[in-house]
Scaffold this motif. Structure first.
Motif, PDB file in Angstrom:
ATOM      1  N   ARG A   1       0.826  -1.203   0.000  1.00 26.83           N
ATOM      2  CA  ARG A   1       0.000   0.000   0.000  1.00 26.83           C
ATOM      3  C   ARG A   1       0.865   1.259   0.000  1.00 26.83           C
ATOM      4  NH1 ARG A   1      -3.771   1.455  -1.958  1.00 26.83           N
ATOM      5  NH2 ARG A   1      -4.747   2.746  -0.364  1.00 26.83           N
TER       6      ARG A   1
ATOM      7  N   ARG B   1      -6.478  -5.067  -6.145  1.00 27.71           N
ATOM      8  CA  ARG B   1      -6.905  -3.924  -6.967  1.00 27.71           C
ATOM      9  C   ARG B   1      -8.061  -4.289  -7.882  1.00 27.71           C
ATOM     10  NH1 ARG B   1      -1.466  -1.111  -9.217  1.00 27.71           N
ATOM     11  NH2 ARG B   1      -2.963   0.568  -9.613  1.00 27.71           N
TER      12      ARG B   1
ATOM     13  N   GLN C   1       1.840  -2.509 -13.831  1.00 27.93           N
ATOM     14  CA  GLN C   1       1.244  -2.217 -12.520  1.00 27.93           C
ATOM     15  C   GLN C   1       2.293  -1.920 -11.452  1.00 27.93           C
ATOM     16  OE1 GLN C   1      -2.259  -2.144 -11.983  1.00 27.93           O
ATOM     17  NE2 GLN C   1      -2.124  -2.114 -14.229  1.00 27.93           N
TER      18      GLN C   1
ATOM     19  N   LYS D   1      -4.308  -8.125 -10.627  1.00 36.78           N
ATOM     20  CA  LYS D   1      -5.132  -7.182  -9.870  1.00 36.78           C
ATOM     21  C   LYS D   1      -5.830  -7.873  -8.705  1.00 36.78           C
ATOM     22  CE  LYS D   1      -6.016  -3.560 -13.300  1.00 36.78           C
ATOM     23  NZ  LYS D   1      -7.060  -2.805 -14.036  1.00 36.78           N
TER      24      LYS D   1
ATOM     25  N   GLY E   1      -3.672  -2.583  -3.729  1.00 41.16           N
ATOM     26  CA  GLY E   1      -4.924  -1.858  -3.580  1.00 41.16           C
ATOM     27  C   GLY E   1      -5.444  -1.910  -2.155  1.00 41.16           C
ATOM     28  N   GLU E   2      -6.528  -1.200  -1.906  1.00 42.54           N
ATOM     29  CA  GLU E   2      -7.102  -1.135  -0.571  1.00 42.54           C
ATOM     30  C   GLU E   2      -7.500  -2.525  -0.065  1.00 42.54           C
ATOM     31  OE1 GLU E   2      -8.449   0.332   3.036  1.00 42.54           O
ATOM     32  OE2 GLU E   2      -7.283   1.361   1.493  1.00 42.54           O
TER      33      GLU E   2
END
Length: 548
Positions: free
Chosen positions: A340, A547, A494, A542, A346-347
């Motif tokens: 992060r 993500r 990414q 992802k 991602g969150e």
């Protein structure tokens, strides 16, 4: 996160907090540690064992060898022995190699470990200073000793903590991307974030006494051991060799009908456990009365605040898995926080910590509680004639010895707890149709099911597989013809750290590697596997990085 005072604020500089800080710093993350003790103030004489998974983490962080060089003398036996008293008749023995022979010994119940770093017996009073020294040497780490975290407030993606100097009473405010409470069983962070401990409040009571007794070593029958279990009708307890010479830690296990610590004579109990005369002299260095529990917090996270180690879970310290479970928490949390901070996670990747660690914590705490219950039952059933010098006494000793070995070999040679646990229902794992194999405290089956620990093997160039792992993901390619271009491209786009290892030619690849491709996380758990990459490698990446 560059506008914050620090990326991650860690509250507590015990083994868990220090491991978390070291792991984050190794990934380029700025860490500030808040600790109420003075710098290098000696820790309590608590944990006596560093598990293999913890040693694997310390190997990656560059401190494993320093830890191996500390603790008991190199040739001091690490065995666990059961006797009628420490100086009494031997009932059984669990052989464990001394640290000199740890990598070369064969034939014992824990000499087959499938790891580059087998367990190490070392007390926390030797372990923690080495971790502190290493953490303090890292440019990314700031230590604030004699400082207490009084409160914190959460904003949109950050935490502001109020700190107080215990020497001057001055207050300061520090802003961090994340705050992690590694501040022990009475954790202030846990209370401030509104988490509650749930479970069994009292399983057993123990009087612990750290003593100096230079004459004791010569009185103990050879060969020596690391851990001594004293089994007699008067008092059952355990003793650990701390420095291998003069210092020992004695645990007096109170019986169920002894609910008050003061109801049991400490000195008399110690001498019954040791099997020494009543005029035997020793020095009490420190003492502690404590209660074994099975308590787990109802949540490990509140937005950008987390808890780990004893702040998140407390249980009877059987299987050496109290501190080690906390180190596993830190290892799991460090890489997702780094992801992060660095922007490639991602969150959702933050959700993985509680989703993965809480079920394992529940399982291990139940293992420990069940083992504690069996040990309590065994202590209450010691035959009155176990010390008798006759045939019936000998038969009683043999029976108790067999039972003690079978019950405890899985505790001290706990391969299942080290290598068998697996993550399920995680938001950042690409599960397939095969279930992970079950495990016990002592046994497990190697597997590459996503969520399992990637089975260890030695590469053709002699390196440990784990030494070749990268800071994010590592793709193991077992067939050079397998096309990985789409995954490599997606990772570059990414900015996800990805290492690729071609492992053809390794002579010791475990049978569990049945797929042409296995994608592993930096914490050594399998994230995905297959014979070919999916059509949409970007979507897979992802998913794994939270993500999606």
């Amino acid at each position: 996160m560059k506008d914050f005072d620090t990326d991650v604020l860690v509250v507590g500089a015990g083994p868990v907090g220090l491991t978390l800080a070291m792991d984050l710093a190794s990934r380029g993350v700025r860490v500030t540690i808040v600790e109420t003790r003075r710098y290098a103030e000696p820790p309590n004489v608590k944990c006596n064992h560093v598990a293999a998974r913890s040693m694997e983490t310390f190997r990656r962080l560059g401190v494993a060898q320093a830890l191996r060089n500390a603790g008991l003398p190199a040739d001091h036996p690490n065995d666990v022995v059961f006797r009628t008293s420490v100086c009494g008749t031997e009932l059984t023995r669990i052989p464990i190699p001394c640290r000199r022979d740890r990598y070369s010994a064969t034939g014992g119940p824990d000499t087959w470990w499938p790891t580059p770093e087998p367990p190490h017996r070392i007390n926390q009073i030797f372990l923690e200073p080495l971790l502190l020294q290493h953490a303090a040497s890292l440019a990314q780490v700031t230590l604030l000793n004699r400082t207490q975290c009084m409160s914190f407030e959460q904003g949109d993606g950050f935490v502001t903590a109020t700190l107080r100097s215990l020497d001057t009473d001055a207050e300061q405010h520090i802003t961090a991307g994340f705050l992690v409470g590694c501040d022990g069983g009475s954790s202030g962070v846990r209370k401030l974030m509104g988490a509650k401990l749930e479970g069994t409040a009292v399983i057993q009571r123990v009087q612990s006494t750290y003593i100096r007794a230079p004459q004791l070593k010569a009185m103990i029958p050879q060969p020596l051991a690391w851990s001594y279990y004293s089994v007699n009708p008067r008092r059952c307890g355990t003793m650990f060799a701390i420095d291998g010479h003069d210092t020992w830690l004695v645990h007096n296990h109170l019986n169920p009908n002894e609910p008050e610590f003061d109801s049991v004579d400490r000195d008399w109990s110690i001498k019954q456990i040791l099997g020494v005369p009543q005029d035997f002299e020793y020095e009490v260095i420190s003492k502690e009365d404590w209660v074994g529990r099975r308590l787990v917090a109802d949540k490990f996270r509140d937005r950008n605040v987390f808890i780990a180690g004893d702040a998140a879970h407390l249980w009877v310290p059987y299987a050496g898995y109290g501190m080690n479970a906390g180190i596993a928490d830190a290892t799991n949390l460090a890489w997702v926080l780094a992801a992060r901070v660095q922007g490639w996670g991602g969150e959702v990747i933050l959700d993985a910590y509680e989703a993965e660690r809480m079920p394992i914590t529940m399982q291990v705490s139940n293992f420990a509680m069940e083992h504690a219950a069996k040990m309590i039952k065994a202590r209450s059933a010691v035959p009155a004639n176990i010390e008798a010098a006759d045939t019936q006494g000998q038969q009683a000793r043999e029976a108790i010895g067999r039972e003690a070995y079978e019950l405890n070999v899985q505790q001290f040679c706990c391969a299942g707890l080290n290598f068998g646990y697996f993550y399920t229902h995680s938001p950042i794992l690409a599960a397939d149709d095969e279930p992970a194999p079950a495990y016990s405290m002592g046994g497990f089956t190697e597997s590459t099911v996503p969520g399992c620990r990637a089975p260890h093997f030695w590469l053709a160039d002699g390196r440990s597989l784990y030494d070749a792992f990268g800071p994010g993901y590592t793709l193991l390619r077992f067939d050079a013809k397998a096309d990985i271009a789409s995954c490599a491209t997606a990772a570059r786009e990414q900015k996800v750290p990805l290492e690729v290892i071609d492992v053809q030619g390794s002579p010791s690849i475990p049978a569990a590697y049945r797929h042409r491709l296995v994608l592993c996380r930096t914490d050594q758990h399998v994230a995905w596997r297959g014979d070919a990459l999916p059509n949409d490698a970007l979507a897979l990446l992802k998913l794994l990085t939270g993500r999606h």
